[in-house]
Write a protein that holds these residues in place. Structure first.
Motif, PDB file in Angstrom:
ATOM      1  N   SER A  36     -51.789  -5.098  16.575  1.00 57.25           N
ATOM      2  CA  SER A  36     -51.679  -5.159  15.110  1.00 57.25           C
ATOM      3  C   SER A  36     -52.950  -5.735  14.490  1.00 57.25           C
ATOM      4  O   SER A  36     -53.382  -5.293  13.420  1.00 57.25           O
ATOM      5  CB  SER A  36     -50.484  -6.028  14.690  1.00 57.25           C
ATOM      6  OG  SER A  36     -49.267  -5.481  15.139  1.00 57.25           O
TER       7      SER A  36
ATOM      8  N   GLY B  35     -47.162  -9.002  12.240  1.00 57.02           N
ATOM      9  CA  GLY B  35     -47.477  -7.667  11.735  1.00 57.02           C
ATOM     10  C   GLY B  35     -47.293  -7.563  10.222  1.00 57.02           C
ATOM     11  O   GLY B  35     -48.130  -6.994   9.517  1.00 57.02           O
TER      12      GLY B  35
ATOM     13  N   LEU C 211     -49.535   1.597  15.254  1.00 48.89           N
ATOM     14  CA  LEU C 211     -48.919   0.286  15.467  1.00 48.89           C
ATOM     15  C   LEU C 211     -47.774   0.426  16.461  1.00 48.89           C
ATOM     16  O   LEU C 211     -47.244   1.512  16.665  1.00 48.89           O
ATOM     17  CB  LEU C 211     -48.358  -0.245  14.143  1.00 48.89           C
ATOM     18  CG  LEU C 211     -49.390  -0.615  13.083  1.00 48.89           C
ATOM     19  CD1 LEU C 211     -48.729  -0.678  11.706  1.00 48.89           C
ATOM     20  CD2 LEU C 211     -50.035  -1.963  13.418  1.00 48.89           C
TER      21      LEU C 211
END
Lengths: 239, 239
Positions: free
Chosen positions: A114, A228, B221
């Motif tokens: 991330s 994140g 991601l």
């Protein structure tokens, strides 16, 4: 030199699979000891790229099916990188993620991935913590570990002594400010507790205590999800 | 009845540890077959709560150290719940998360936990997919699985036939609209591909193709992080 299944005490570690091995060679070529290939790698996309990168960087390739099987943490692994562990230093001008005592290799790897996605390159880890070079960490990071600066500190106090001029943001479920409302100031350090305990012991010296608004139906979010969300927020604000 | 280590084919599954076991009893009391305790559970916080909840719901407690050790997926497990698997139906008026062929139990559990944190209670899973009742999924969810409605569909087409009046949002790295700019319309279905492939095959019928802006330094991601960021965004917009 013969290699064994990974142990934290080794001064070397492994990448398993094409993706992390390619990231290793691209980003840390001088740390690579050798690349071990499996006979089934030939013909795959990874094979071409790894051969080219190894050639460019004068890295040895050894085909050894038995050895890969012996050291691999996953099935159907057709390439492994062996690299010497290295140390790194954080950039004092950059924004940092600070993880206090992270315990889970999957979370740490996911956080590295991330960070790369949201243009953070500096990660401080307060020990004791999970091994950053553990193959499971590297695997969860998809090799992103090799693009980051990661520095270990024996306490949060030591980190602050090392970098006295930071804007420190503590991420806590009990935080007083909503993430979406915050205007982050550079250089920012976003600080997170670990999977089972927060930052209560460190509460002094923070500029802001930040919360990610959520329902009261869970105790907290997963650590990698929290980081994140924070990174995405900072990125979208263009810090 | 004697129990074995979990197998997908069983019509029952297990919770391991106090937290998920408490969530099981609270949310699915009629599905509980029995609770197995370890002699070392006594005296802990979990012991008190589990005894009270079991009593209130007329659930049997059996102390059996050997059996816990035999079936547990983690060390130092002092309580396990045994429950009959159940089926659920989604609420057509609610917002949904739709996961197409999720493969990783840790990601699925983490997503369940994030859903609960951000007030989403309905999860559609397109099969083939990881087992929702696998103990590793339950563990990663911290028991959040037991608070959700989860329904399986054999294809995305079937899901759309079942729920024809949805606003479908596809989350893709190639999406055309930035997540932060989108005004979601109810009832919304946020649709995600799996850990290794996107939604390219399903591209028809989507209202909007959404992207989470990110650098070009990673392919994508982690799935649970993507879903967490989307949920946080929707929650903060008050959908």
């Amino acid at each position: 030199m013969e290699f064994s299944r990974y142990n934290k005490k080794f001064d070397y570690s492994f990448t398993f699979g094409s993706y992390p091995t390619i990231e290793l060679i691209k980003n840390r070529p001088t740390s690579v000891i050798k690349i071990i290939t499996h006979s089934k790698l030939s013909g795959s996309n990874g094979f071409e790229i790894i051969h080219r990168l190894a050639g460019e960087n004068k890295i040895k390739l050894n085909q050894n099916d038995r050895l890969i099987q012996k050291i691999s943490i996953k099935d159907n692994c057709f390439v492994a990188g062996v690299f010497k562990k290295y140390t790194m230093s954080l950039d004092g001008q950059s924004n940092h993620i600070v993880l206090v005592n992270p315990k889970d290799s999957g979370n740490l790897g996911t956080i590295a991935r991330s960070m790369l996605a949201f243009n953070f390159s500096d990660l401080a880890i307060i020990t004791p913590a999970v091994d950053i070079f553990k193959p499971e960490t590297i695997r969860a990071s998809m090799g992103a570990i090799f693009s980051l600066n990661i520095q270990l500190f024996e306490s949060f106090k030591k980190y602050k002594e090392f970098f006295p001029e930071r804007n420190l943001y503590a991420f806590q479920t009990t935080g007083s400010e909503n993430l979406s409302k915050i205007e982050f100031a550079k250089p920012a350090s976003l600080v997170f507790g670990n999977e089972s305990s927060g930052l209560e012991e460190l509460e002094k010296g923070f500029k802001t205590r930040v919360k990610i608004p959520q329902s009261d139906k869970v105790d907290s979010l997963n650590l990698a999800v929290s980081v994140g969300i924070a990174l995405n927020n900072v990125y979208s604000k263009g810090l």
